[in-house]
Design a protein around this motif. Structure first.
Motif, PDB file in Angstrom:
ATOM      1  N   GLY A  61       0.814  -1.212   0.000  1.00 45.10           N
ATOM      2  CA  GLY A  61       0.000   0.000   0.000  1.00 45.10           C
ATOM      3  C   GLY A  61       0.843   1.256   0.000  1.00 45.10           C
ATOM      4  O   GLY A  61       0.444   2.288  -0.560  1.00 45.10           O
ATOM      5  N   LEU A  62       2.018   1.186   0.628  1.00 41.29           N
ATOM      6  CA  LEU A  62       2.940   2.330   0.613  1.00 41.29           C
ATOM      7  C   LEU A  62       3.256   2.753  -0.809  1.00 41.29           C
ATOM      8  O   LEU A  62       3.337   3.949  -1.120  1.00 41.29           O
ATOM      9  N   ILE A  63       3.389   1.763  -1.693  1.00 38.58           N
ATOM     10  CA  ILE A  63       3.764   2.048  -3.080  1.00 38.58           C
ATOM     11  C   ILE A  63       2.574   2.561  -3.875  1.00 38.58           C
ATOM     12  O   ILE A  63       2.621   3.645  -4.470  1.00 38.58           O
ATOM     13  N   PHE A  64       1.467   1.812  -3.900  1.00 41.18           N
ATOM     14  CA  PHE A  64       0.391   2.224  -4.811  1.00 41.18           C
ATOM     15  C   PHE A  64      -0.358   3.459  -4.315  1.00 41.18           C
ATOM     16  O   PHE A  64      -0.864   4.234  -5.120  1.00 41.18           O
ATOM     17  N   VAL A  65      -0.414   3.681  -3.001  1.00 37.64           N
ATOM     18  CA  VAL A  65      -1.048   4.908  -2.513  1.00 37.64           C
ATOM     19  C   VAL A  65      -0.161   6.117  -2.810  1.00 37.64           C
ATOM     20  O   VAL A  65      -0.659   7.197  -3.160  1.00 37.64           O
ATOM     21  N   SER A  66       1.147   5.943  -2.702  1.00 41.36           N
ATOM     22  CA  SER A  66       2.074   7.031  -3.039  1.00 41.36           C
ATOM     23  C   SER A  66       1.995   7.367  -4.521  1.00 41.36           C
ATOM     24  O   SER A  66       2.008   8.546  -4.905  1.00 41.36           O
ATOM     25  N   VAL A  67       1.917   6.332  -5.369  1.00 40.87           N
ATOM     26  CA  VAL A  67       1.776   6.570  -6.812  1.00 40.87           C
ATOM     27  C   VAL A  67       0.489   7.338  -7.092  1.00 40.87           C
ATOM     28  O   VAL A  67       0.483   8.323  -7.845  1.00 40.87           O
ATOM     29  N   PHE A  68      -0.599   6.903  -6.494  1.00 40.04           N
ATOM     30  CA  PHE A  68      -1.880   7.585  -6.662  1.00 40.04           C
ATOM     31  C   PHE A  68      -1.785   9.059  -6.266  1.00 40.04           C
ATOM     32  O   PHE A  68      -2.263   9.944  -6.987  1.00 40.04           O
ATOM     33  N   THR A  69      -1.176   9.325  -5.134  1.00 39.71           N
ATOM     34  CA  THR A  69      -1.084  10.699  -4.630  1.00 39.71           C
ATOM     35  C   THR A  69      -0.232  11.572  -5.538  1.00 39.71           C
ATOM     36  O   THR A  69      -0.616  12.699  -5.885  1.00 39.71           O
ATOM     37  N   VAL A  70       0.926  11.070  -5.938  1.00 38.36           N
ATOM     38  CA  VAL A  70       1.842  11.864  -6.771  1.00 38.36           C
ATOM     39  C   VAL A  70       1.231  12.135  -8.146  1.00 38.36           C
ATOM     40  O   VAL A  70       1.255  13.273  -8.632  1.00 38.36           O
ATOM     41  N   VAL A  77      -4.626  18.090  -9.469  1.00 30.83           N
ATOM     42  CA  VAL A  77      -4.939  18.936  -8.317  1.00 30.83           C
ATOM     43  C   VAL A  77      -5.024  20.407  -8.709  1.00 30.83           C
ATOM     44  O   VAL A  77      -4.080  20.985  -9.225  1.00 30.83           O
ATOM     45  N   ARG A  78      -6.214  20.980  -8.467  1.00 32.54           N
ATOM     46  CA  ARG A  78      -6.444  22.386  -8.803  1.00 32.54           C
ATOM     47  C   ARG A  78      -6.990  23.176  -7.628  1.00 32.54           C
ATOM     48  O   ARG A  78      -7.323  24.351  -7.776  1.00 32.54           O
ATOM     49  N   SER A  79      -7.134  22.546  -6.480  1.00 30.29           N
ATOM     50  CA  SER A  79      -7.733  23.243  -5.346  1.00 30.29           C
ATOM     51  C   SER A  79      -7.098  22.788  -4.046  1.00 30.29           C
ATOM     52  O   SER A  79      -6.555  21.676  -3.944  1.00 30.29           O
ATOM     53  N   VAL A  82      -8.813  19.441  -2.596  1.00 29.43           N
ATOM     54  CA  VAL A  82      -8.334  18.151  -3.077  1.00 29.43           C
ATOM     55  C   VAL A  82      -6.951  17.843  -2.511  1.00 29.43           C
ATOM     56  O   VAL A  82      -6.655  16.703  -2.140  1.00 29.43           O
ATOM     57  N   ALA A  83      -6.101  18.868  -2.422  1.00 30.23           N
ATOM     58  CA  ALA A  83      -4.769  18.674  -1.851  1.00 30.23           C
ATOM     59  C   ALA A  83      -4.858  18.177  -0.408  1.00 30.23           C
ATOM     60  O   ALA A  83      -4.107  17.285   0.003  1.00 30.23           O
ATOM     61  N   LEU A  84      -5.790  18.718   0.359  1.00 32.08           N
ATOM     62  CA  LEU A  84      -5.958  18.292   1.743  1.00 32.08           C
ATOM     63  C   LEU A  84      -6.443  16.842   1.823  1.00 32.08           C
ATOM     64  O   LEU A  84      -5.990  16.069   2.676  1.00 32.08           O
ATOM     65  N   TYR A  85      -7.341  16.462   0.922  1.00 30.39           N
ATOM     66  CA  TYR A  85      -7.794  15.064   0.898  1.00 30.39           C
ATOM     67  C   TYR A  85      -6.618  14.130   0.638  1.00 30.39           C
ATOM     68  O   TYR A  85      -6.482  13.084   1.275  1.00 30.39           O
ATOM     69  N   LEU A  86      -5.779  14.485  -0.313  1.00 27.71           N
ATOM     70  CA  LEU A  86      -4.641  13.638  -0.650  1.00 27.71           C
ATOM     71  C   LEU A  86      -3.673  13.523   0.525  1.00 27.71           C
ATOM     72  O   LEU A  86      -3.135  12.440   0.796  1.00 27.71           O
ATOM     73  N   VAL A  87      -3.452  14.617   1.233  1.00 28.50           N
ATOM     74  CA  VAL A  87      -2.580  14.592   2.412  1.00 28.50           C
ATOM     75  C   VAL A  87      -3.147  13.656   3.477  1.00 28.50           C
ATOM     76  O   VAL A  87      -2.418  12.851   4.080  1.00 28.50           O
ATOM     77  N   LEU A  88      -4.450  13.731   3.697  1.00 28.95           N
ATOM     78  CA  LEU A  88      -5.077  12.901   4.729  1.00 28.95           C
ATOM     79  C   LEU A  88      -5.133  11.428   4.322  1.00 28.95           C
ATOM     80  O   LEU A  88      -5.012  10.535   5.173  1.00 28.95           O
TER      81      LEU A  88
END
Length: 322
Positions: A61-70, A77-79, A82-88
């Motif tokens: 999960g460390l790998i695929f969640v990091s890929v998803f986020t990046v 990301v335009r707002s 959304v950035a806060l959701y990704l951080v959480l």
């Protein structure tokens, strides 16, 4: 339709396509390259066939969640919302990963408090940017919920999905396949309604692509496990999409199998500890252990039958939403 609108829609489609391909390719490449460096699973003493997972790479999960986020950050990301959701979502993943990697598993209170902080953060973020209107798609009406009530229910929704999805992760390919079904259901509902949230669509499809890359290594017999790092992040994302859909109660339908599979065990434990009430004495939990141990289902039968049941339920609900 103006020319600028057409250009935007084409750009949006290409962003979805490009991000989806990158998510799948990078997840596959990175898991294949780094699986030997991930923590090793210690097996689960009380789970059906839990000993078979001992020694496998855990924490993908460390790998695929990091890929998803990046990829999400780069492609869409335009707002600030959304950035806060990704951080959480990343925070949820990291709590699971560090618990996986710890020599001594974290205690229930520590994990519970961290879950509450993440859940409250997501609920607060949504309310600040979107308000508290709820659209009941199946019933055909909407209403404004008091802020205090929405905050409590939204926080509870995130907490619930983190934990029930985590409990569902016990059979090769099961939790990720069910989550793919849930994310796709929200994306389809988002596309067929008048209210459309682009953020919901891209997050759903990007994460689906990551999970498909992970499934290349997790299908029976698996060689890599997602661990709490993956399951906790999946539950967090489901809750985020449920809120963004503006019809959070639909998660009770789109994720019904996950909620029943993982949630009944939590309910049994809660009732036994609080009011000493013992229910479902003849039913093993999670349910995927019951159908394998008591009913004799194979792992493959468990995955396919659970997913088929959820697809039928979700398709029926989408028919009425459309």
């Amino acid at each position: 339709m103006s020319e600028n609108t057409v250009i935007f829609q084409r750009d949006y489609q290409w962003m979805i396509f490009t991000g989806l391909m990158l998510c799948f390719a990078l997840t596959t490449l990175l898991i294949g390259s780094f699986k030997k460096k991930l923590p090793r699973d210690q097996g689960r003493k009380f789970a059906v066939e839990g000993a078979l997972s001992e020694g496998k790479a855990r924490g993908a999960g460390l790998i695929f969640v990091s890929v998803f986020t990046v990829i999400s950050a780069i492609c869409y990301v335009r707002s600030l919302e959304v950035a806060l959701y990704l951080v959480l979502i990343m925070a949820s993943m990291l709590t699971g990963y560090f618990d996986d990697a710890a020599e001594k598993p974290w205690g229930e209170w520590k994990k519970g408090i961290l879950d509450l902080v993440i859940s409250g953060g997501i609920a607060a973020t949504y309310i600040v940017f979107n308000g508290t209107e709820v659209n009941m798609a199946l019933l055909g009406f909407s209403f404004e919920m008091p802020i205090w009530l929405y905050a409590i229910l939204a926080t509870g929704l995130v907490w619930m999905m983190i934990n029930v999805t985590n409990c569902t992760d016990g059979v090769d390919g099961l939790s990720s396949s069910l989550v793919i079904t849930v994310l796709a259901s929200f994306a389809v509902m988002n596309g067929i309604r008048a209210y459309n949230c682009p953020e919901l669509t891209y997050m759903a499809f990007y994460f689906i692509a990551c999970l498909l890359g992970y499934l290349l290594f997790n299908s029976t017999p698996s060689i890599v496990l997602m661990g709490d790092a993956g399951s906790r992040a999946m539950g967090t994302l489901i809750a985020v999409l449920a809120l963004l859909s503006r019809d959070p109660f639909m998660v009770l339908i789109f994720a019904l199998v996950i909620i029943l599979d993982g949630g009944l065990g939590l309910l049994k434990l809660f009732l036994a500890r609080t009011i000493k009430l013992k229910i479902l004495k003849n039913t093993r939990t999670p349910l995927h252990d019951h159908v394998r141990k008591v009913m004799g289902w194979s792992n493959t039968q468990c995955v396919f039958r659970f997913v088929i049941i959820q697809i039928v339920i979700s398709a029926a609900a989408l028919w009425f939403v459309g």
